[in-house]
Scaffold this motif. Structure first.
Motif, PDB file in Angstrom:
ATOM      1  N   MET A  91       0.636  -1.252   0.041  1.00  0.00           N
ATOM      2  CA  MET A  91       0.096   0.175  -0.025  1.00  0.00           C
ATOM      3  C   MET A  91       0.822   1.241  -0.168  1.00  0.00           C
ATOM      4  SD  MET A  91      -3.179  -0.902  -0.014  1.00  0.00           S
ATOM      5  CE  MET A  91      -4.026   0.458   0.371  1.00  0.00           C
ATOM      6  N   PRO A  92       0.356   2.188  -0.482  1.00  0.00           N
ATOM      7  CA  PRO A  92       1.134   3.641  -0.424  1.00  0.00           C
ATOM      8  C   PRO A  92       1.285   3.725   1.268  1.00  0.00           C
ATOM      9  CG  PRO A  92      -0.917   3.959  -1.925  1.00  0.00           C
ATOM     10  CD  PRO A  92      -1.063   2.566  -0.963  1.00  0.00           C
ATOM     11  N   PHE A  93       2.038   4.894   1.703  1.00  0.00           N
ATOM     12  CA  PHE A  93       2.108   5.471   2.771  1.00  0.00           C
ATOM     13  C   PHE A  93       2.557   6.951   2.769  1.00  0.00           C
ATOM     14  CE2 PHE A  93       6.286   3.943   1.354  1.00  0.00           C
ATOM     15  CZ  PHE A  93       7.140   4.961   1.687  1.00  0.00           C
ATOM     16  N   LEU A  94       2.343   7.735   3.773  1.00  0.00           N
ATOM     17  CA  LEU A  94       2.644   8.960   4.004  1.00  0.00           C
ATOM     18  C   LEU A  94       3.967   9.252   3.777  1.00  0.00           C
ATOM     19  CD1 LEU A  94       0.457   9.862   6.821  1.00  0.00           C
ATOM     20  CD2 LEU A  94       0.040  10.759   4.828  1.00  0.00           C
ATOM     21  N   VAL A  95       4.519  10.245   2.803  1.00  0.00           N
ATOM     22  CA  VAL A  95       5.815  10.614   2.909  1.00  0.00           C
ATOM     23  C   VAL A  95       6.288  11.360   4.131  1.00  0.00           C
ATOM     24  CG1 VAL A  95       7.572  12.354   1.870  1.00  0.00           C
ATOM     25  CG2 VAL A  95       6.005  10.694   0.478  1.00  0.00           C
ATOM     26  N   SER A  96       5.354  12.092   4.719  1.00  0.00           N
ATOM     27  CA  SER A  96       5.476  12.772   5.929  1.00  0.00           C
ATOM     28  C   SER A  96       5.837  11.820   7.293  1.00  0.00           C
ATOM     29  CB  SER A  96       4.026  13.643   6.498  1.00  0.00           C
ATOM     30  OG  SER A  96       3.582  14.222   5.348  1.00  0.00           O
ATOM     31  N   GLY A  97       6.687  12.142   7.873  1.00  0.00           N
ATOM     32  CA  GLY A  97       7.296  11.055   8.854  1.00  0.00           C
ATOM     33  C   GLY A  97       8.203   9.877   8.375  1.00  0.00           C
ATOM     34  N   ASN A  98       8.081   9.843   6.977  1.00  0.00           N
ATOM     35  CA  ASN A  98       8.879   8.617   6.527  1.00  0.00           C
ATOM     36  C   ASN A  98       9.659   8.731   5.293  1.00  0.00           C
ATOM     37  OD1 ASN A  98       7.097   6.388   7.890  1.00  0.00           O
ATOM     38  ND2 ASN A  98       5.328   7.368   6.931  1.00  0.00           N
ATOM     39  N   ILE A  99      10.316   9.866   5.648  1.00  0.00           N
ATOM     40  CA  ILE A  99      11.041  10.373   4.153  1.00  0.00           C
ATOM     41  C   ILE A  99      12.548   9.526   4.176  1.00  0.00           C
ATOM     42  CG2 ILE A  99      10.259  12.914   4.091  1.00  0.00           C
ATOM     43  CD1 ILE A  99      12.707  13.704   5.618  1.00  0.00           C
ATOM     44  N   ASP A 100      12.592   8.834   5.402  1.00  0.00           N
ATOM     45  CA  ASP A 100      13.823   8.113   5.401  1.00  0.00           C
ATOM     46  C   ASP A 100      13.754   6.764   4.551  1.00  0.00           C
ATOM     47  OD1 ASP A 100      11.751   7.295   7.316  1.00  0.00           O
ATOM     48  OD2 ASP A 100      13.159   5.811   8.208  1.00  0.00           O
ATOM     49  N   LEU A 101      12.376   6.349   4.132  1.00  0.00           N
ATOM     50  CA  LEU A 101      12.234   5.294   3.394  1.00  0.00           C
ATOM     51  C   LEU A 101      12.098   5.539   1.920  1.00  0.00           C
ATOM     52  CD1 LEU A 101       8.639   4.105   5.480  1.00  0.00           C
ATOM     53  CD2 LEU A 101      11.299   3.127   5.472  1.00  0.00           C
ATOM     54  N   VAL A 102      12.216   6.825   1.479  1.00  0.00           N
ATOM     55  CA  VAL A 102      12.273   7.487   0.088  1.00  0.00           C
ATOM     56  C   VAL A 102      13.670   7.590  -0.206  1.00  0.00           C
ATOM     57  CG1 VAL A 102      11.336   8.738  -1.498  1.00  0.00           C
ATOM     58  CG2 VAL A 102      10.045   8.014   0.505  1.00  0.00           C
ATOM     59  N   GLU A 103      14.157   6.853  -1.297  1.00  0.00           N
ATOM     60  CA  GLU A 103      15.345   7.215  -1.942  1.00  0.00           C
ATOM     61  C   GLU A 103      15.522   8.753  -2.123  1.00  0.00           C
ATOM     62  OE1 GLU A 103      16.256   4.677  -5.084  1.00  0.00           O
ATOM     63  OE2 GLU A 103      16.548   2.995  -4.151  1.00  0.00           O
ATOM     64  N   ARG A 104      16.713   9.232  -1.633  1.00  0.00           N
ATOM     65  CA  ARG A 104      16.660  10.746  -1.707  1.00  0.00           C
ATOM     66  C   ARG A 104      16.589  11.287  -3.097  1.00  0.00           C
ATOM     67  NH1 ARG A 104      15.678  14.584   1.481  1.00  0.00           N
ATOM     68  NH2 ARG A 104      15.749  16.200  -0.213  1.00  0.00           N
ATOM     69  N   SER A 105      17.147  10.717  -4.267  1.00  0.00           N
ATOM     70  CA  SER A 105      16.914  11.382  -5.665  1.00  0.00           C
ATOM     71  C   SER A 105      15.414  11.540  -6.042  1.00  0.00           C
ATOM     72  CB  SER A 105      17.855  10.418  -6.645  1.00  0.00           C
ATOM     73  OG  SER A 105      17.379   9.135  -6.544  1.00  0.00           O
ATOM     74  N   ASN A 106      14.653  10.466  -5.564  1.00  0.00           N
ATOM     75  CA  ASN A 106      13.275  10.238  -5.885  1.00  0.00           C
ATOM     76  C   ASN A 106      12.437  11.187  -5.040  1.00  0.00           C
ATOM     77  OD1 ASN A 106      13.794   8.278  -7.865  1.00  0.00           O
ATOM     78  ND2 ASN A 106      14.070   6.860  -6.461  1.00  0.00           N
ATOM     79  N   LEU A 107      12.852  11.561  -3.864  1.00  0.00           N
ATOM     80  CA  LEU A 107      12.012  12.498  -2.904  1.00  0.00           C
ATOM     81  C   LEU A 107      12.282  13.706  -3.565  1.00  0.00           C
ATOM     82  CD1 LEU A 107      10.595  13.037  -0.403  1.00  0.00           C
ATOM     83  CD2 LEU A 107      12.886  13.342   0.731  1.00  0.00           C
ATOM     84  N   ARG A 108      13.710  14.106  -4.185  1.00  0.00           N
ATOM     85  CA  ARG A 108      13.905  15.409  -4.745  1.00  0.00           C
ATOM     86  C   ARG A 108      12.834  15.714  -5.903  1.00  0.00           C
ATOM     87  NH1 ARG A 108      19.040  14.595  -5.728  1.00  0.00           N
ATOM     88  NH2 ARG A 108      19.415  15.123  -3.270  1.00  0.00           N
ATOM     89  N   LYS A 109      12.497  14.549  -6.557  1.00  0.00           N
ATOM     90  CA  LYS A 109      11.674  14.690  -7.782  1.00  0.00           C
ATOM     91  C   LYS A 109      10.229  15.497  -7.294  1.00  0.00           C
ATOM     92  CE  LYS A 109       8.653  11.714 -10.641  1.00  0.00           C
ATOM     93  NZ  LYS A 109       8.424  10.263 -11.191  1.00  0.00           N
ATOM     94  N   LEU A 110       9.832  14.755  -6.093  1.00  0.00           N
ATOM     95  CA  LEU A 110       8.487  15.274  -5.696  1.00  0.00           C
ATOM     96  C   LEU A 110       8.596  16.602  -5.110  1.00  0.00           C
ATOM     97  CD1 LEU A 110       5.625  14.620  -4.845  1.00  0.00           C
ATOM     98  CD2 LEU A 110       6.539  13.807  -2.781  1.00  0.00           C
TER      99      LEU A 110
END
Length: 281
Positions: free
Chosen positions: A1-20
């Protein structure tokens, strides 16, 4: 399932978080409180994201990929997804949170749920938030998940999570072919005491369906009850007409008409009951 990025940015690869971040015009930092991250994302979505403009800006392959991910409850795994449905590199609200794992974050899904486009097309993620709170709680009780989550958004996410698992065995199939069916065509007022509890406002619809499932003997109606419980059919009020009582229909959801292909189960999904949702506590 999807999850909230908020509070979970450590789960998202930095380059892809930068895209958002680039699309939303924000910077997310582990030094921010989760609620601060959430408010940043939500405020920017209101300013920067328009559903109609987003859809028109996509190529045909990008749009097909985006819609496909929506039908899969907002996330897919590359090895389980046809290549033609993964053209999302230039779709800013689809992020590859880990290699080969793509999702539309819950913040985005919650925002898109407000769009008339997705409600009118009967996407489950947009229909759940539109239900009255008492109906959502009754639905969770029928599923057997309870509703310990106090906040409405958490209840929406829990229903969405449960429906994905309940729908998978159907493989998108159903004996009901209609896109919508009036409730009184299945259970006419005055003909079934249990459904009349709903018609008379005594009991929420999903509570009456739970009770009806214990006594119904008609095989087709039992199938319909399974479709309702799993979110393949969802209660929707018909537009009000002057001088007429409230009338309801069951609408066939987009997700419910699509086979759910993801078999991968992430560890955070298995452990989610033990994890306190600190964002809203």
């Amino acid at each position: 399932m999807p999850f909230l990025v908020s509070g979970n940015i450590d789960l998202v690869e930095r380059s892809n978080l930068r895209k958002l971040e680039k699309h939303l015009g924000i910077i997310l930092s582990p030094h921010q409180y989760p609620l601060e991250q959430y408010n940043l994302i939500r405020a920017s979505l209101k300013q920067k994201l328009d559903s109609d403009t987003l859809i028109r800006s996509m190529t045909r392959r990008e749009l097909l990929s985006f819609i496909y991910i929506l039908t899969q409850f907002g996330d897919v795994v590359q090895k389980e997804t046809p290549d033609e449905y993964l053209d999302v590199e230039n779709v800013p609200i689809v992020i590859e949170w880990q290699t080969g794992h793509y999702m539309i974050p819950y913040e985005v899904l919650d925002f898109l749920a407000q769009s008339r486009v997705f409600r009118n097309q009967n996407y489950l993620f947009a229909l759940i938030p539109a239900l009255p709170s008492k109906e959502k709680k009754a639905w969770l009780e029928w599923i057997g998940a309870g509703y310990g989550r106090t906040f409405p958004r958490e209840i929406n996410h829990e229903l969405y999570f449960q429906c994905r698992h309940l729908q998978k065995p159907f493989q998108g199939k159903s004996l009901v072919q209609e896109e919508s069916i009036r409730l009184d065509q299945l259970w006419a007022p005055g003909k079934n005491e249990t459904v009349d509890w709903f018609y008379k406002g005594i009991m929420p619809f999903y509570s009456s369906m739970k009770e009806l499932q214990r006594s119904e003997r008609d095989p087709f109606l039992l199938h319909v009850l399974d479709l309702i419980r799993s979110g393949k059919l969802v209660l929707k009020r018909l537009p009000e007409e002057f001088g007429r009582k409230e009338e309801y229909q069951l609408v066939s959801t987009v997700e419910g008409n699509t086979p759910q292909l993801r078999d991968t189960v992430f560890s955070w999904e298995e452990a989610r009951e033990e994890k306190e949702d600190f964002l809203f506590r």
